[in-house]
Motif scaffolding. Sequence first.
Motif, PDB file in Angstrom:
ATOM      1  N   VAL A   1      -2.680  56.504 -23.237  1.00 52.05           N
ATOM      2  CA  VAL A   1      -1.286  57.255 -24.691  1.00 52.05           C
ATOM      3  C   VAL A   1      -2.176  59.210 -25.268  1.00 52.05           C
ATOM      4  CG1 VAL A   1      -0.747  57.208 -26.755  1.00 52.05           C
ATOM      5  CG2 VAL A   1      -1.024  55.100 -25.644  1.00 52.05           C
ATOM      6  N   ASP A   2      -0.805  59.958 -24.872  1.00 56.61           N
ATOM      7  CA  ASP A   2      -1.780  61.201 -25.299  1.00 56.61           C
ATOM      8  C   ASP A   2      -2.924  61.744 -24.601  1.00 56.61           C
ATOM      9  OD1 ASP A   2      -0.887  63.369 -27.026  1.00 56.61           O
ATOM     10  OD2 ASP A   2      -2.510  62.217 -28.351  1.00 56.61           O
ATOM     11  N   MET A   3      -2.243  61.652 -23.093  1.00 56.93           N
ATOM     12  CA  MET A   3      -3.670  62.146 -22.125  1.00 56.93           C
ATOM     13  C   MET A   3      -4.090  64.117 -22.353  1.00 56.93           C
ATOM     14  SD  MET A   3      -4.339  61.652 -18.464  1.00 56.93           S
ATOM     15  CE  MET A   3      -2.962  62.510 -17.991  1.00 56.93           C
ATOM     16  N   PRO A   4      -4.200  65.059 -22.465  1.00 58.40           N
ATOM     17  CA  PRO A   4      -4.810  65.663 -22.237  1.00 58.40           C
ATOM     18  C   PRO A   4      -4.436  66.503 -21.299  1.00 58.40           C
ATOM     19  CG  PRO A   4      -6.748  64.901 -23.714  1.00 58.40           C
ATOM     20  CD  PRO A   4      -5.647  64.088 -22.915  1.00 58.40           C
ATOM     21  N   TRP A   5      -3.934  67.228 -20.970  1.00 59.97           N
ATOM     22  CA  TRP A   5      -3.811  67.385 -19.508  1.00 59.97           C
ATOM     23  C   TRP A   5      -4.640  68.593 -18.895  1.00 59.97           C
ATOM     24  CZ3 TRP A   5      -5.129  72.040 -17.808  1.00 59.97           C
ATOM     25  CH2 TRP A   5      -5.584  73.129 -18.718  1.00 59.97           C
ATOM     26  N   ILE A   6      -5.561  68.379 -19.437  1.00 62.86           N
ATOM     27  CA  ILE A   6      -6.723  68.749 -17.985  1.00 62.86           C
ATOM     28  C   ILE A   6      -7.681  67.949 -17.817  1.00 62.86           C
ATOM     29  CG2 ILE A   6      -8.748  68.638 -20.219  1.00 62.86           C
ATOM     30  CD1 ILE A   6     -10.042  70.913 -19.411  1.00 62.86           C
TER      31      ILE A   6
END
Length: 565
Positions: free
Chosen positions: A189-194
């Motif tokens: 859930v809500d993984m940062p693009w980096i």
Amino acid sequence: MAEHEPQQGQQDLEKKIEETRQRFNNELLQDSTDKYDSRDVEKFQQDDALVEAYLTWRLYVVDDALKMIDESLLWRKEFGINDVSESTIPRWMFETGAVYLHGYDKEGNKLFWFKVKLHIKDAKSVVDKKKYVAFWLERYAKKEPGMPLTVVFDMTDSGISNIDMDFVKYVINCFKVYYPKFLSKMVIVDMPWIMNAAWKIVKSWLGPEAIAKLKFASKAEVQTFIGPEYLPPHLGGTDLFTYTYPPLPDDDFQTPLCENGPIISEDDMESKEGEMESRDTLESSFNSEIVAKPKKVNFLEDSLRSEDGERDTNMRVKRVRNPQTTFKGLLLDVSPAEELSFGSGENERKCLIILSNVTKNQVAFKVRTTAPEKYRVKPSSSSCEPGASVDIVVSLHGGSQASPQDRFLIMAAEMENAGSQELAQFWKEVPKIKVMEHRLHCHVQDSVKPAANSRRDSLVETSTSGQQELNTALMRVMVCNSRLEQKMNSCLWVQKLSDRADLPQHPPPESVSPRGGADGFSWATVDHLMGRWSCAPPAQFQLAAVSERSVDDNSGHVSRCGANI
């Protein structure tokens, strides 16, 4: 032929299980008996479901299943999984709240939360962290055997410093090797693009069966898998649960409600009993001089009242469907074995739980649920005599609807001195190790109303088309009846002529052939008779005679043509 297929499949599975055990004993245990923990070996030899789980996870390939079993049992001995307990884990790990079990997804699977932002990579605590994860998995495996988990990686406010690839690989191996068939799905859930590159590496560690269970979701998409009632507010949910330690968060089971309202807790009951005793003492001191009036007792009314109560109870139980499966427990047999089925119909809003005492002593029991506001349970706490059975009615309250996330917990303990113990005090003193626990989950039946509507619509369409066909048939009958009536009139008219005519005095012309038409008379004879006698034929017969006559030029005879009269 179709009836033998399930039986044949079961026989094939039993052969696979037996083959796996034989090869395990001959190939893996031959070198050394101390290779694995003896408790794990004993469980493997006795638990068919465990062997089946390994086979299923490896697509029933025995060689692959044996490799998985070997790796799993070695890991369990290395980490001492059978001896892992709350006391063997550092307290600060429980206090962080980085890993815990809480809530259910929309399919009714328990949620295993990983708060990624609370994880910090530290080589000194790697082993303890791995044992900490194993503690939660082992705890759940004992409480909910055979029930899958949904792993949720909450990556809100996390960054590169929170990513520990070795730890992530270990978590994946727990479901890939150590706990077969445990994983329902893994929601990130809500993984940062980096972190996209890091998760591409994670995918390479997963097998094809596990990749299909990997789900990436934003805050808006996570409700596809988990309802808002089990999502924290920062993920768009309404769950106000806050992890605290101690104690460990329970399985969300609470005391249910009885038919007349909430059940008084044990502590409240004791306090109220104390208040009643003090009140009775004060009243007795003030009213010591007052002589109590004898109370009249009507034994007939009491017996009739008790019979009415028993009749009401029997009627209530009869309206509830009887369970078809049974769980064989050490203290109680529980029916149904796994699930309570609820539906939208009036008779589908109640379920029956039957508890049967299989011991020689009295057994105390109580029922708890994860949704106490939705269900009424009667009785929710009582005792069962040796060899006897108790019927428990579970009903939905008001307009509440059952959900696959709802659970029921049945707790039972043997009462050795039943006569001198009260239930409230008994449950406070009984050791947890002597308490039998069995869990039931809810199954929601599909509504039959749409099917009924479609059936009603099909009946309407059928009746409409049937009415049209009936009208057409009636029209055809009326036309045929009209034709028959016309033909009958013609036949009667000809019969009348034949009765009155004196044919020998007036023979027909010799040029007319004796071969008659369809009615037995030639049309020439009819014309001759019409000219001789004054009896007029019916009007329709005259029109038919004029319009349907023709002369056959080849034979020289007068014959009929066209439609029949």
